[in-house]
Design an enzyme around this catalytic site. Structure first.
Site, short mmCIF file in Angstrom:
data_model
loop_
_atom_site.label_atom_id
_atom_site.label_comp_id
_atom_site.label_asym_id
_atom_site.label_seq_id
_atom_site.Cartn_x
_atom_site.Cartn_y
_atom_site.Cartn_z
N PHE A 1 1.26 -0.85 0.12
CA PHE A 1 -0.29 -0.10 0.45
C PHE A 1 1.13 1.19 -0.35
O PHE A 1 2.02 1.08 0.44
CB PHE A 1 -0.53 -0.01 1.29
CG PHE A 1 -2.52 -0.90 1.19
CD1 PHE A 1 -3.43 -0.36 0.82
CD2 PHE A 1 -2.18 -2.50 1.41
CE1 PHE A 1 -4.37 -1.60 0.71
CE2 PHE A 1 -3.37 -2.83 1.93
CZ PHE A 1 -4.70 -2.28 1.56
N ASP A 2 0.93 2.07 -0.43
CA ASP A 2 0.98 3.61 -0.74
C ASP A 2 0.89 4.05 0.81
O ASP A 2 -0.78 3.76 1.34
CB ASP A 2 0.40 4.30 -1.91
CG ASP A 2 1.14 5.72 -1.70
OD1 ASP A 2 1.70 5.81 -1.64
OD2 ASP A 2 0.17 6.85 -2.04
N LEU A 3 1.03 5.40 1.30
CA LEU A 3 0.49 5.67 2.21
C LEU A 3 -0.53 6.71 2.12
O LEU A 3 -1.62 6.84 2.54
CB LEU A 3 1.92 6.31 3.34
CG LEU A 3 1.54 6.71 4.91
CD1 LEU A 3 0.27 5.78 5.72
CD2 LEU A 3 2.62 6.79 5.53
N ASP A 4 0.10 8.11 1.40
CA ASP A 4 -0.98 9.00 1.53
C ASP A 4 -1.39 9.00 -0.01
O ASP A 4 -1.50 9.16 -1.14
CB ASP A 4 0.66 10.51 0.79
CG ASP A 4 1.10 11.01 2.47
OD1 ASP A 4 0.63 10.42 3.46
OD2 ASP A 4 2.61 11.45 1.96
N ASP B 1 -2.56 5.96 -5.53
CA ASP B 1 -3.62 6.26 -5.83
C ASP B 1 -2.80 7.89 -6.87
O ASP B 1 -3.24 8.16 -8.06
CB ASP B 1 -3.92 7.45 -5.13
CG ASP B 1 -3.29 8.53 -4.08
OD1 ASP B 1 -1.36 8.06 -3.79
OD2 ASP B 1 -3.27 9.94 -4.26
#
Length: 215
Positions: A8-11, A166
């Protein structure tokens, strides 16, 4: 989406860091006598490596951009990283993936020290086997390098690993390392930006993403 390992990306993927990042960028610019009153105009800083974003947006030299990054970190470390919130439904998604026996990691361009503190403060770090970010000197801010490093360190098989993000940087990083990529439209990347990288899946909402894993 049957992969056993999910990155997972965070931001913009796990959390909405809009206020903390834009206000910290605004603060950093002010220290350089660049005044930007419109926080919306700074939202494109969410996701990409900060150094390059300062250089490209304001035509700063690399040393001057590093000054901006360091000013940014002064505010972000003390205030900005707490001006953040989990997207509604993220905990339920992480719980579902855990119940399915999948192994989860965070892969973010944000410095690891900040990512770890965010995960601790907002109490979602327990769902992840590891949190991989960049170094404060800029090492591994590039998602291609970061994901490569994560795969090597954890001994992961690309074909059994999925990347969710995203922004285009997440998708490019995944494809360059042989991973399938999932784009999410509730973060900060535009439809055009994400579609241009041809993700294997593209979900506009978190509910759609969760339903896809629940099938």
């Amino acid at each position: 989406m049957q992969q056993n390992t999910v990155l997972f990306d965070l931001d913009g993927t796990l959390t909405d860091p809009r206020e903390g990042i834009t206000r910290s960028v605004q603060y950093a610019l002010a220290q350089l006598d660049i005044h930007e009153p419109d926080l919306v105009a700074l939202e494109h800083f969410i996701g990409p490596p900060l150094l390059q974003c300062f250089m490209q947006t304001y035509s700063l030299s690399e040393p001057r951009a590093w000054d901006a990054v360091n000013h940014y970190r002064v505010r972000f470390r003390e205030v900005g990283l707490y001006e953040n919130q989990l997207f509604e439904g993220i905990i339920e998604l992480l719980q579902l993936l855990g119940e399915q026996g999948r192994t989860l990691y965070i892969a973010t361009s944000k410095p690891t020290v900040f990512a770890v503190e965010i995960a601790r403060h907002f109490d979602f770090g327990r769902y992840f086997k590891g949190i991989y970010g960049s170094e404060l000197d800029g090492t591994r801010t590039n998602k291609v390098e970061l994901i490569k490093h994560l795969l090597e360190q954890e001994g992961l098989e690309p074909s059994d690993t999925l990347m969710i993000g995203d922004r285009k940087h997440d998708l490019i990083g995944a494809h360059s390392n042989g991973l399938n990529a999932v784009a999410v439209g509730y973060g900060f990347g535009s439809l055009e930006e994400l579609s241009g990288e041809r993700p294997a899946h593209h979900f506009q909402t978190l509910t759609q993403l969760r339903h896809a894993f629940a099938r």
